[in-house]
Write a protein that holds these residues in place. Structure first.
Motif, PDB file in Angstrom:
ATOM      1  N   GLY A  97       0.807  -1.180   0.236  1.00 46.14           N
ATOM      2  CA  GLY A  97      -0.322   0.151  -0.147  1.00 46.14           C
ATOM      3  C   GLY A  97       0.739   1.231  -0.324  1.00 46.14           C
ATOM      4  N   VAL A  98       1.759   1.025  -0.766  1.00 45.35           N
ATOM      5  CA  VAL A  98       2.944   2.437  -0.915  1.00 45.35           C
ATOM      6  C   VAL A  98       3.076   2.630  -2.198  1.00 45.35           C
ATOM      7  N   ARG A  99       2.926   3.971  -2.001  1.00 40.01           N
ATOM      8  CA  ARG A  99       2.373   4.808  -2.988  1.00 40.01           C
ATOM      9  C   ARG A  99       4.639   5.494  -3.895  1.00 40.01           C
ATOM     10  N   VAL A 100       5.140   5.026  -4.911  1.00 36.70           N
ATOM     11  CA  VAL A 100       6.110   5.896  -4.886  1.00 36.70           C
ATOM     12  C   VAL A 100       5.919   6.996  -6.170  1.00 36.70           C
ATOM     13  N   ASN A 101       6.578   8.072  -5.653  1.00 37.89           N
ATOM     14  CA  ASN A 101       6.299   8.995  -7.243  1.00 37.89           C
ATOM     15  C   ASN A 101       7.838   9.604  -6.913  1.00 37.89           C
ATOM     16  N   CYS A 102       7.590  10.755  -7.925  1.00 33.06           N
ATOM     17  CA  CYS A 102       9.131  11.124  -8.017  1.00 33.06           C
ATOM     18  C   CYS A 102       8.630  12.993  -8.458  1.00 33.06           C
ATOM     19  N   VAL A 103       9.299  13.841  -8.499  1.00 28.45           N
ATOM     20  CA  VAL A 103       9.026  15.738  -8.727  1.00 28.45           C
ATOM     21  C   VAL A 103      10.283  15.489  -9.566  1.00 28.45           C
ATOM     22  N   SER A 104      10.420  16.330 -10.245  1.00 27.42           N
ATOM     23  CA  SER A 104      11.761  16.489 -11.268  1.00 27.42           C
ATOM     24  C   SER A 104      12.185  18.203 -11.618  1.00 27.42           C
ATOM     25  N   PRO A 105      12.322  18.671 -10.712  1.00 30.53           N
ATOM     26  CA  PRO A 105      12.404  20.465 -10.843  1.00 30.53           C
ATOM     27  C   PRO A 105      13.285  21.141 -11.896  1.00 30.53           C
ATOM     28  N   GLY A 106      13.182  21.940 -12.293  1.00 28.50           N
ATOM     29  CA  GLY A 106      14.057  22.304 -13.758  1.00 28.50           C
ATOM     30  C   GLY A 106      14.867  23.025 -13.082  1.00 28.50           C
ATOM     31  N   VAL A 107      15.589  24.223 -13.456  1.00 28.90           N
ATOM     32  CA  VAL A 107      16.269  25.598 -12.596  1.00 28.90           C
ATOM     33  C   VAL A 107      15.265  26.131 -12.031  1.00 28.90           C
ATOM     34  N   ILE A 108      15.877  26.006 -10.249  1.00 27.13           N
ATOM     35  CA  ILE A 108      15.067  26.702  -9.262  1.00 27.13           C
ATOM     36  C   ILE A 108      16.122  27.556  -8.266  1.00 27.13           C
ATOM     37  N   ASP A 109      15.577  28.578  -8.256  1.00 21.50           N
ATOM     38  CA  ASP A 109      16.247  29.288  -7.173  1.00 21.50           C
ATOM     39  C   ASP A 109      16.120  29.705  -6.387  1.00 21.50           C
ATOM     40  N   THR A 110      17.358  28.443  -5.504  1.00 21.09           N
ATOM     41  CA  THR A 110      17.719  28.335  -4.581  1.00 21.09           C
ATOM     42  C   THR A 110      19.020  28.665  -4.047  1.00 21.09           C
ATOM     43  N   PRO A 111      19.635  28.487  -2.765  1.00 23.35           N
ATOM     44  CA  PRO A 111      21.155  28.858  -2.610  1.00 23.35           C
ATOM     45  C   PRO A 111      22.234  27.998  -3.638  1.00 23.35           C
ATOM     46  N   GLN A 112      21.387  26.540  -4.198  1.00 29.65           N
ATOM     47  CA  GLN A 112      22.365  26.165  -4.044  1.00 29.65           C
ATOM     48  C   GLN A 112      22.844  26.466  -5.445  1.00 29.65           C
ATOM     49  N   LEU A 113      22.165  27.009  -6.275  1.00 32.57           N
ATOM     50  CA  LEU A 113      21.954  27.496  -7.807  1.00 32.57           C
ATOM     51  C   LEU A 113      21.510  29.252  -8.393  1.00 32.57           C
ATOM     52  N   ARG A 114      21.924  29.596  -6.866  1.00 30.50           N
ATOM     53  CA  ARG A 114      22.256  31.426  -6.744  1.00 30.50           C
ATOM     54  C   ARG A 114      23.489  31.472  -7.156  1.00 30.50           C
ATOM     55  N   PRO A 115      24.621  30.925  -7.163  1.00 23.24           N
ATOM     56  CA  PRO A 115      26.037  31.506  -7.421  1.00 23.24           C
ATOM     57  C   PRO A 115      25.981  31.251  -9.649  1.00 23.24           C
ATOM     58  N   PHE A 116      25.384  29.715  -9.784  1.00 25.41           N
ATOM     59  CA  PHE A 116      25.057  30.159 -10.840  1.00 25.41           C
ATOM     60  C   PHE A 116      24.020  30.844 -11.771  1.00 25.41           C
ATOM     61  N   LEU A 117      22.928  31.149 -11.372  1.00 24.70           N
ATOM     62  CA  LEU A 117      22.245  32.211 -12.072  1.00 24.70           C
ATOM     63  C   LEU A 117      21.985  33.880 -11.468  1.00 24.70           C
ATOM     64  N   GLY A 118      22.940  33.387 -10.476  1.00 22.30           N
ATOM     65  CA  GLY A 118      23.390  34.907 -10.131  1.00 22.30           C
ATOM     66  C   GLY A 118      22.196  36.287  -9.415  1.00 22.30           C
ATOM     67  N   ALA A 119      22.307  37.117  -9.068  1.00 24.53           N
ATOM     68  CA  ALA A 119      21.388  37.792  -7.961  1.00 24.53           C
ATOM     69  C   ALA A 119      20.246  38.368  -8.450  1.00 24.53           C
ATOM     70  N   ASP A 120      21.228  38.985  -9.944  1.00 19.57           N
ATOM     71  CA  ASP A 120      20.504  40.196 -10.179  1.00 19.57           C
ATOM     72  C   ASP A 120      18.645  39.516 -12.058  1.00 19.57           C
ATOM     73  N   PRO A 121      18.096  40.225 -10.703  1.00 20.36           N
ATOM     74  CA  PRO A 121      16.667  39.782 -11.266  1.00 20.36           C
ATOM     75  C   PRO A 121      16.707  39.323 -13.400  1.00 20.36           C
ATOM     76  N   ASP A 122      17.869  40.462 -14.139  1.00 19.43           N
ATOM     77  CA  ASP A 122      18.473  40.748 -15.387  1.00 19.43           C
ATOM     78  C   ASP A 122      18.871  40.265 -15.987  1.00 19.43           C
ATOM     79  N   GLY A 123      20.225  39.641 -15.032  1.00 21.24           N
ATOM     80  CA  GLY A 123      21.270  39.150 -15.315  1.00 21.24           C
ATOM     81  C   GLY A 123      20.811  38.463 -16.452  1.00 21.24           C
ATOM     82  N   PRO A 124      22.300  37.909 -17.272  1.00 14.83           N
ATOM     83  CA  PRO A 124      22.056  37.022 -18.629  1.00 14.83           C
ATOM     84  C   PRO A 124      22.088  35.352 -18.572  1.00 14.83           C
ATOM     85  N   MET A 125      22.119  34.603 -16.923  1.00  9.25           N
ATOM     86  CA  MET A 125      21.969  33.327 -17.304  1.00  9.25           C
ATOM     87  C   MET A 125      20.127  33.280 -16.901  1.00  9.25           C
ATOM     88  N   ARG A 126      19.695  33.767 -16.217  1.00  5.97           N
ATOM     89  CA  ARG A 126      18.332  34.073 -15.627  1.00  5.97           C
ATOM     90  C   ARG A 126      17.374  33.831 -17.159  1.00  5.97           C
TER      91      ARG A 126
END
Length: 208
Positions: A97-126
């Protein structure tokens, strides 16, 4: 049970050390395996439950990076393993009776990805990420949380073995994003030429 294991020692194939490969697999795949394995007795005593694993669009298509940038190899392989692990566990644990599912995020604004994305909302990577999505923005943590809460809730009681992308349509569009008007016009013009009836052959052509 919510399994959110995501770390990466990224690198191109020829640069990636065996130790980096093993470290990623241990922290992104083996940890999930062990968490589920040792949770099964609890699920058995409770008479069922729900497991939500965190995959990634990196395990679904391309390099999982905007512009198909390389260097994400081991993360792609690890997250593909999580998606398949989810499907296999949904089968194996269904008698409990155990259901098992997965959620697959895309690019999410997290502390881990902040150096990659940059802080500027209009930055090139964003801006690049926005162009690659059908919903033109970088994902927020709440987007993933809401999807995971749904999969863990009784509202998803008939859902198991599923992988839910939370990526603003990145995967659905193949990482290309919204239709571009200039390309749409070019394709439309080509289709007009394609549909046009062929010109009848002249008498001279027929004699040949």
């Amino acid at each position: 049970l919510y399994n959110n294991a995501a770390v990466a020692r990224a690198g191109l194939l020829e640069e990636l050390r065996r130790a980096d490969w093993d470290w990623n697999m241990a922290h992104e795949v083996t940890l999930v395996f062990l968490a589920v394995k040792h949770a099964v007795p609890v699920f058995r005593r409770r008479g069922g439950g729900a497991i939500v694993n965190v995959g990634s669009i990196a395990g679904m298509l391309g390099s999982g990076m905007p512009g198909n940038a390389p260097g994400n190899l081991v993360h792609c392989v690890a997250k593909a393993a999580i998606i398949r692990l989810t499907e296999a566990l949904a089968i194996e644990l269904s008698p409990l009776g155990v259901r098992v599912n997965c959620v697959s995020p895309g690019v999410i604004d997290t502390p881990q990805l902040r150096p990659f994305l940059g802080a500027d909302p209009d930055g090139p990577m964003r801006r690049l990420v926005e162009r690659c999505c059908l919903v033109p923005r970088v994902g927020e943590v709440e987007d993933v949380v809401n999807a995971a809460l749904y999969l863990a809730s009784d509202e998803a009681s008939y859902v198991t073995g599923a992988n839910l992308p939370v990526d603003g349509g990145f995967s659905a569009s193949g990482g290309v994003g919204r239709p571009r008007p200039d390309l749409a016009e070019a394709v439309e013009a080509s289709m007009v030429r394609f549909d046009a009836p062929a010109a009848p052959a002249s008498r001279a052509d027929a004699r040949r």
